[in-house]
Design an enzyme around this catalytic site. Structure first.
Site, mmCIF file in Angstrom:
data_model
loop_
_atom_site.group_PDB
_atom_site.id
_atom_site.type_symbol
_atom_site.label_atom_id
_atom_site.label_comp_id
_atom_site.label_asym_id
_atom_site.label_seq_id
_atom_site.Cartn_x
_atom_site.Cartn_y
_atom_site.Cartn_z
ATOM 1 N N VAL A 81 0.904 -1.183 0.144
ATOM 2 C CA VAL A 81 0.479 -0.437 -0.046
ATOM 3 C C VAL A 81 0.651 1.328 0.061
ATOM 4 C CG1 VAL A 81 -2.003 1.083 1.030
ATOM 5 C CG2 VAL A 81 -1.651 -1.005 1.608
ATOM 6 N N ILE A 82 0.515 2.027 -1.275
ATOM 7 C CA ILE A 82 1.803 3.360 -1.205
ATOM 8 C C ILE A 82 0.713 4.527 -1.176
ATOM 9 C CG2 ILE A 82 3.296 4.127 -3.039
ATOM 10 C CD1 ILE A 82 3.702 1.637 -3.591
ATOM 11 N N HIS A 88 -7.365 7.208 0.773
ATOM 12 C CA HIS A 88 -7.542 6.254 1.129
ATOM 13 C C HIS A 88 -6.423 5.218 0.986
ATOM 14 C CE1 HIS A 88 -9.841 3.087 -1.946
ATOM 15 N NE2 HIS A 88 -9.092 3.088 -2.229
HETATM 16 N N1 INI Z 1 -4.705 -1.802 -2.881
HETATM 17 C C1 INI Z 1 -3.181 -2.020 -2.694
HETATM 18 O O1 INI Z 1 -3.411 -2.879 -2.434
HETATM 19 N N2 INI Z 1 -2.505 -0.906 -2.350
HETATM 20 C C2 INI Z 1 -2.621 0.284 -2.925
HETATM 21 O O2 INI Z 1 -2.497 0.932 -2.874
HETATM 22 C C3 INI Z 1 -4.487 0.515 -2.906
HETATM 23 N N3 INI Z 1 -4.200 1.906 -3.259
HETATM 24 O O3 INI Z 1 -3.329 3.110 -2.889
HETATM 25 O O4 INI Z 1 -5.688 2.317 -3.843
HETATM 26 C C4 INI Z 1 -5.039 -0.290 -2.808
HETATM 27 N N4 INI Z 1 -6.579 -0.141 -3.385
HETATM 28 C C5 INI Z 1 -7.139 -0.953 -3.663
HETATM 29 C C6 INI Z 1 -7.821 -1.772 -2.819
HETATM 30 O O5 INI Z 1 -6.938 -2.896 -1.591
HETATM 31 C C7 INI Z 1 -9.021 -2.720 -3.290
HETATM 32 O O6 INI Z 1 -8.291 -3.442 -3.393
HETATM 33 C C8 INI Z 1 -10.124 -2.202 -3.940
HETATM 34 O O7 INI Z 1 -10.537 -1.132 -3.241
HETATM 35 C C9 INI Z 1 -11.161 -3.178 -3.716
HETATM 36 O O8 INI Z 1 -11.727 -3.476 -2.630
#
Ligand code: INI
Length: 156
Positions: A81-82, A88
């Site tokens: 997760v960045i 978010h």
């Molecule tokens: N998911 C990640 O694994 N890393 C991230 O940095 C990230 N960002 O930045 O949005 C991310 N978003 C997707 C999230 O995990 C879900 O898959 C999505 O919201 C669907 O539920």
């Protein structure tokens, strides 16, 4: 005093890995690191199940499915997760860590947190093998150590 050591168990273990597709160029390196550590410590490939999920937010649900199946000694959760300047980040990282901790406590099973939470891509790459070790490798060792510890605690 009876001090229990933190050691990798002698017995053969069954491991589930759940990994986020989001930022795949990083999470694939974490998976490779974890597989390397498991291989070096005697876990046969046939005892490892790898499941990809869309992103870190979905890791707890997949971890819970493995944990409730009762066929694995530990679940390793890998993700990246960045931050990138949006709120978010906090929602995804927060729910992911909270959910994974809950799965481990609910099922009394090691659920290992191998989710990178970084400010930028460079920091993530560094922790995925390019500089500061590989967090996937480290989490696999932690999983084996926790299996060993729980074995000892249950045998007390
Ligand atoms: N998911 C990640 O694994 N890393 C991230 O940095 C990230 N960002 O930045 O949005 C991310 N978003 C997707 C999230 O995990 C879900 O898959 C999505 O919201 C669907 O539920």
């Amino acid at each position: 005093m009876n001090e229990l050591p933190l050691e990798i168990p002698e017995r053969v273990c069954h491991i589930a890995i759940v990994a986020g597709e989001f930022n795949h160029f990083i999470t694939q390196q974490l998976v490779d690191g974890a597989l390397d550590a498991l291989n070096r410590n005697g876990v046969p490939e046939s005892n490892i199940t790898l499941a990809w999920v869309p992103g870190a937010f979905e890791l707890p649900l997949a971890a819970n499915a493995f944990a409730s199946g009762g066929r694995h000694d530990a679940v390793i959760a890998l993700g990246a997760v960045i931050r990138g300047g949006t709120p978010h980040f906090d929602y995804v990282a927060g729910e992911c860590s909270r959910g994974l901790a809950q799965v481990g406590l609910t099922h009394n099973l090691p659920v290992i947190f191998g989710v990178l939470t970084t400010d930028n891509i460079d920091q993530a790459l560094e922790r995925a093998g390019s500089g500061a070790g590989n967090k996937g490798f480290d989490t696999a060792i932690a999983a084996l150590q926790m299996i060993g510890l729980l074995d000892r605690i249950h045998a007390e």
